[in-house]
Scaffold this active site. Structure first.
Site, PDB file in Angstrom:
ATOM      1  N   ASP A 134    -103.626  64.388 -23.897  1.00 23.00           N
ATOM      2  CA  ASP A 134    -102.729  64.084 -25.020  1.00 23.00           C
ATOM      3  C   ASP A 134    -101.715  63.001 -24.623  1.00 23.00           C
ATOM      4  OD1 ASP A 134    -101.616  64.292 -27.511  1.00 23.00           O
ATOM      5  OD2 ASP A 134    -100.438  66.069 -27.057  1.00 23.00           O
ATOM      6  N   ASN A 182    -109.169  66.335 -35.733  1.00 25.06           N
ATOM      7  CA  ASN A 182    -108.929  64.889 -35.564  1.00 25.06           C
ATOM      8  C   ASN A 182    -109.588  64.052 -36.669  1.00 25.06           C
ATOM      9  OD1 ASN A 182    -108.962  65.029 -31.927  1.00 25.06           O
ATOM     10  ND2 ASN A 182    -107.217  65.004 -33.323  1.00 25.06           N
TER      11      ASN A 182
END
Ligand code: FPP
Length: 234
Positions: free
Chosen positions: A14, A62
Protein backbone atom coordinates in the site's frame (compact mmCIF):
# COMPACT_ATOMS: atom_id res chain seq x y z
CA UNK A 1 19.31 -14.18 8.94
CA UNK A 2 17.63 -16.99 10.86
CA UNK A 3 17.05 -19.85 8.40
CA UNK A 4 15.86 -22.38 10.99
CA UNK A 5 12.25 -21.77 10.01
CA UNK A 6 10.90 -21.12 6.55
CA UNK A 7 8.05 -18.63 6.45
CA UNK A 8 4.92 -17.74 4.54
CA UNK A 9 5.03 -13.96 4.25
CA UNK A 10 2.11 -11.93 2.92
CA UNK A 11 2.42 -8.29 1.87
CA UNK A 12 -0.17 -5.58 1.33
CA UNK A 13 1.74 -3.24 -0.97
CA UNK A 14 0.00 0.00 0.00
CA UNK A 15 0.95 3.65 -0.46
CA UNK A 16 1.83 3.74 -4.17
CA UNK A 17 -0.66 6.52 -4.97
CA UNK A 18 0.41 8.75 -2.09
CA UNK A 19 4.09 8.13 -2.92
CA UNK A 20 3.47 9.46 -6.45
CA UNK A 21 1.27 12.35 -5.36
CA UNK A 22 3.93 13.50 -2.89
CA UNK A 23 6.24 13.79 -5.93
CA UNK A 24 3.59 15.60 -8.02
CA UNK A 25 3.38 12.56 -10.30
CA UNK A 26 0.30 10.67 -11.51
CA UNK A 27 -0.75 7.73 -9.33
CA UNK A 28 0.29 5.26 -12.01
CA UNK A 29 3.90 6.36 -11.54
CA UNK A 30 3.56 5.13 -7.96
CA UNK A 31 2.31 1.73 -9.14
CA UNK A 32 5.22 1.52 -11.59
CA UNK A 33 7.64 2.31 -8.75
CA UNK A 34 5.81 -0.35 -6.72
CA UNK A 35 6.47 -2.83 -9.52
CA UNK A 36 10.20 -2.02 -9.33
CA UNK A 37 10.16 -2.54 -5.55
CA UNK A 38 8.53 -5.95 -6.07
CA UNK A 39 11.09 -6.88 -8.74
CA UNK A 40 13.91 -6.12 -6.30
CA UNK A 41 12.34 -8.37 -3.64
CA UNK A 42 11.94 -11.20 -6.17
CA UNK A 43 15.58 -10.81 -7.26
CA UNK A 44 16.73 -11.31 -3.68
CA UNK A 45 14.10 -13.79 -2.52
CA UNK A 46 16.45 -16.77 -2.28
CA UNK A 47 18.45 -14.89 0.42
CA UNK A 48 15.45 -15.12 2.78
CA UNK A 49 13.93 -17.97 4.80
CA UNK A 50 10.68 -17.76 2.83
CA UNK A 51 8.76 -20.67 1.29
CA UNK A 52 5.79 -18.59 0.10
CA UNK A 53 5.42 -14.89 -0.63
CA UNK A 54 1.83 -13.77 -1.25
CA UNK A 55 1.38 -10.26 -2.63
CA UNK A 56 -1.86 -8.27 -2.78
CA UNK A 57 -1.89 -6.82 -6.29
CA UNK A 58 -5.54 -6.08 -7.01
CA UNK A 59 -8.58 -6.48 -4.76
CA UNK A 60 -12.13 -7.01 -5.95
CA UNK A 61 -12.85 -3.55 -4.53
CA UNK A 62 -10.09 -1.99 -6.67
CA UNK A 63 -12.46 -2.19 -9.70
CA UNK A 64 -14.13 0.87 -8.11
CA UNK A 65 -11.11 3.02 -9.01
CA UNK A 66 -11.16 5.28 -12.09
CA UNK A 67 -10.98 3.34 -15.38
CA UNK A 68 -7.60 4.81 -16.32
CA UNK A 69 -6.01 3.60 -13.07
CA UNK A 70 -7.62 0.15 -13.35
CA UNK A 71 -6.45 -0.22 -16.96
CA UNK A 72 -3.00 1.10 -16.04
CA UNK A 73 -2.68 -1.48 -13.26
CA UNK A 74 -3.66 -4.41 -15.52
CA UNK A 75 -1.23 -3.18 -18.21
CA UNK A 76 1.44 -3.14 -15.51
CA UNK A 77 0.59 -6.70 -14.41
CA UNK A 78 0.68 -7.80 -18.07
CA UNK A 79 4.15 -6.30 -18.56
CA UNK A 80 5.27 -7.75 -15.22
CA UNK A 81 4.34 -11.28 -16.34
CA UNK A 82 6.10 -10.83 -19.67
CA UNK A 83 9.29 -9.47 -18.10
CA UNK A 84 9.46 -11.45 -14.85
CA UNK A 85 7.94 -14.77 -15.93
CA UNK A 86 11.23 -15.91 -17.50
CA UNK A 87 13.12 -14.59 -14.48
CA UNK A 88 10.98 -16.58 -12.03
CA UNK A 89 11.56 -19.70 -14.11
CA UNK A 90 15.33 -19.11 -14.17
CA UNK A 91 15.49 -18.38 -10.44
CA UNK A 92 13.80 -21.71 -9.61
CA UNK A 93 10.69 -19.95 -8.22
CA UNK A 94 7.20 -21.44 -8.32
CA UNK A 95 4.34 -19.17 -9.36
CA UNK A 96 0.58 -18.97 -8.81
CA UNK A 97 -2.12 -16.31 -9.08
CA UNK A 98 -5.01 -16.52 -6.61
CA UNK A 99 -8.35 -14.79 -7.13
CA UNK A 100 -11.18 -14.76 -9.66
CA UNK A 101 -10.12 -15.20 -13.28
CA UNK A 102 -13.39 -14.65 -15.10
CA UNK A 103 -13.05 -10.85 -15.10
CA UNK A 104 -9.37 -10.70 -16.11
CA UNK A 105 -8.49 -10.07 -19.78
CA UNK A 106 -7.97 -13.34 -21.68
CA UNK A 107 -4.43 -12.41 -22.81
CA UNK A 108 -3.40 -11.90 -19.16
CA UNK A 109 -5.06 -15.13 -18.02
CA UNK A 110 -3.10 -16.92 -20.76
CA UNK A 111 0.18 -15.47 -19.48
CA UNK A 112 -0.73 -16.40 -15.90
CA UNK A 113 -1.44 -20.03 -16.91
CA UNK A 114 1.71 -20.15 -19.03
CA UNK A 115 4.05 -19.09 -16.22
CA UNK A 116 2.24 -21.19 -13.61
CA UNK A 117 2.81 -24.23 -15.84
CA UNK A 118 6.39 -23.33 -16.73
CA UNK A 119 7.37 -22.80 -13.08
CA UNK A 120 5.52 -25.91 -11.81
CA UNK A 121 8.62 -28.14 -11.86
CA UNK A 122 10.71 -25.60 -9.91
CA UNK A 123 11.52 -26.36 -6.29
CA UNK A 124 12.24 -22.91 -4.82
CA UNK A 125 9.97 -20.42 -3.03
CA UNK A 126 6.42 -19.83 -4.28
CA UNK A 127 5.41 -16.36 -5.50
CA UNK A 128 1.63 -15.96 -5.22
CA UNK A 129 0.00 -12.87 -6.66
CA UNK A 130 -3.51 -12.07 -5.41
CA UNK A 131 -5.40 -10.54 -8.36
CA UNK A 132 -9.13 -9.75 -8.43
CA UNK A 133 -8.99 -11.19 -4.94
CA UNK A 134 -11.36 -10.89 -1.97
CA UNK A 135 -10.99 -13.16 1.04
CA UNK A 136 -14.68 -12.77 1.94
CA UNK A 137 -15.76 -13.61 -1.62
CA UNK A 138 -13.60 -16.76 -1.68
CA UNK A 139 -14.80 -17.88 1.77
CA UNK A 140 -18.41 -17.55 0.60
CA UNK A 141 -17.64 -19.18 -2.76
CA UNK A 142 -15.89 -22.07 -0.98
CA UNK A 143 -19.15 -22.67 0.90
CA UNK A 144 -20.95 -22.96 -2.45
CA UNK A 145 -18.31 -25.36 -3.86
CA UNK A 146 -18.15 -27.60 -0.80
CA UNK A 147 -19.27 -31.20 -1.24
CA UNK A 148 -19.68 -33.79 1.55
CA UNK A 149 -16.35 -35.42 0.53
CA UNK A 150 -14.40 -32.17 0.46
CA UNK A 151 -12.75 -30.37 3.38
CA UNK A 152 -13.28 -26.63 3.60
CA UNK A 153 -9.62 -25.78 2.97
CA UNK A 154 -9.74 -27.64 -0.36
CA UNK A 155 -12.90 -25.74 -1.28
CA UNK A 156 -11.04 -22.45 -0.67
CA UNK A 157 -8.15 -23.67 -2.83
CA UNK A 158 -10.56 -24.54 -5.59
CA UNK A 159 -12.29 -21.17 -5.39
CA UNK A 160 -9.00 -19.23 -5.44
CA UNK A 161 -7.65 -21.17 -8.45
CA UNK A 162 -4.90 -22.21 -6.08
CA UNK A 163 -2.73 -24.88 -7.63
CA UNK A 164 -0.82 -25.06 -4.35
CA UNK A 165 -2.21 -25.79 -0.87
CA UNK A 166 -3.69 -23.00 1.25
CA UNK A 167 -1.00 -22.34 3.89
CA UNK A 168 -1.22 -20.31 7.08
CA UNK A 169 0.53 -16.94 6.91
CA UNK A 170 3.31 -16.49 9.49
CA UNK A 171 4.01 -12.82 8.96
CA UNK A 172 1.89 -10.15 7.30
CA UNK A 173 3.42 -6.81 6.30
CA UNK A 174 1.37 -3.79 5.28
CA UNK A 175 3.12 -0.65 4.10
CA UNK A 176 1.45 2.74 3.64
CA UNK A 177 0.73 3.63 7.26
CA UNK A 178 -2.65 1.87 7.49
CA UNK A 179 -3.51 -0.78 10.08
CA UNK A 180 -6.10 -3.02 8.47
CA UNK A 181 -6.34 -6.27 6.52
CA UNK A 182 -8.57 -4.95 3.71
CA UNK A 183 -10.14 -8.33 2.89
CA UNK A 184 -6.76 -10.09 2.37
CA UNK A 185 -6.16 -13.74 3.38
CA UNK A 186 -8.61 -13.63 6.31
CA UNK A 187 -8.57 -17.44 6.72
CA UNK A 188 -4.81 -17.84 6.27
CA UNK A 189 -3.97 -14.97 8.68
CA UNK A 190 -5.74 -16.52 11.71
CA UNK A 191 -2.45 -16.54 13.69
CA UNK A 192 -0.27 -14.28 11.53
CA UNK A 193 2.06 -11.80 13.18
CA UNK A 194 1.11 -8.37 11.82
CA UNK A 195 3.57 -5.59 10.95
CA UNK A 196 2.21 -2.23 9.85
CA UNK A 197 4.90 0.06 8.45
CA UNK A 198 4.62 3.81 7.89
CA UNK A 199 6.67 3.76 4.67
CA UNK A 200 5.07 3.63 1.22
CA UNK A 201 5.50 0.42 -0.79
CA UNK A 202 7.86 1.93 -3.44
CA UNK A 203 10.35 2.69 -0.60
CA UNK A 204 10.28 -0.90 0.67
CA UNK A 205 13.21 -3.15 -0.22
CA UNK A 206 14.94 -6.33 0.87
CA UNK A 207 16.72 -4.27 3.59
CA UNK A 208 13.36 -3.56 5.28
CA UNK A 209 12.23 -7.15 4.65
CA UNK A 210 15.28 -8.44 6.55
CA UNK A 211 14.52 -6.04 9.43
CA UNK A 212 10.88 -7.18 9.68
CA UNK A 213 11.93 -10.84 9.67
CA UNK A 214 14.36 -10.09 12.53
CA UNK A 215 11.54 -8.41 14.48
CA UNK A 216 9.27 -11.38 13.75
CA UNK A 217 11.81 -13.72 15.36
CA UNK A 218 11.67 -11.63 18.55
CA UNK A 219 7.95 -12.32 18.91
CA UNK A 220 6.71 -15.36 20.76
CA UNK A 221 4.02 -17.21 18.86
CA UNK A 222 1.78 -19.19 21.19
CA UNK A 223 -1.16 -20.19 18.95
CA UNK A 224 -3.49 -19.93 21.95
CA UNK A 225 -1.29 -22.09 24.22
CA UNK A 226 0.74 -20.95 27.25
CA UNK A 227 4.19 -19.35 26.93
CA UNK A 228 6.98 -21.89 26.36
CA UNK A 229 8.17 -23.48 29.59
CA UNK A 230 5.13 -22.43 31.60
CA UNK A 231 3.26 -25.32 33.20
CA UNK A 232 -0.53 -25.06 33.36
CA UNK A 233 -1.86 -24.39 36.88
CA UNK A 234 -5.39 -25.33 37.77
C1 FPP B 1 -2.24 0.04 -3.15
O1 FPP B 1 -1.71 1.34 -3.17
C2 FPP B 1 -1.71 -0.70 -4.27
C3 FPP B 1 -2.42 -1.26 -5.27
C4 FPP B 1 -3.89 -1.18 -5.35
C5 FPP B 1 -1.76 -1.95 -6.38
C6 FPP B 1 -0.59 -2.81 -5.99
C7 FPP B 1 0.25 -2.96 -7.17
C8 FPP B 1 1.57 -2.82 -7.19
C9 FPP B 1 2.39 -2.62 -5.99
C10 FPP B 1 2.24 -2.84 -8.49
C11 FPP B 1 3.27 -3.89 -8.54
C12 FPP B 1 2.74 -5.25 -8.73
C13 FPP B 1 2.91 -5.97 -9.83
C14 FPP B 1 2.49 -7.39 -9.86
C15 FPP B 1 3.53 -5.40 -11.03
P1 FPP B 1 -2.69 2.58 -3.33
O2 FPP B 1 -2.78 2.93 -4.75
O3 FPP B 1 -3.99 2.26 -2.68
O4 FPP B 1 -1.92 3.66 -2.54
P2 FPP B 1 -2.56 4.92 -1.79
O5 FPP B 1 -3.25 4.36 -0.57
O6 FPP B 1 -1.39 5.76 -1.47
O7 FPP B 1 -3.52 5.57 -2.75
Amino acid sequence: MNFSQSLHIAIIMDGNGRWAQARHQPRLMGHQAGGRALAEIIRNLQDFPIHTLTLYCFSQDNWKRPDAEVQGLWDLFDRFLKRHGPEMLKRNLRFNVIGRRDRIQAKIVRKIRHWETQCRANSGPLIRLAMDYSAKWHLEDAGRLLTPEMDYRSAIEKSQNGIYPVESVDLLIRTGNESRLSDFLLYECAYAELFFLPMAWPDFSSVELAQVIDRYHQRERRFGALPLGQVAQS
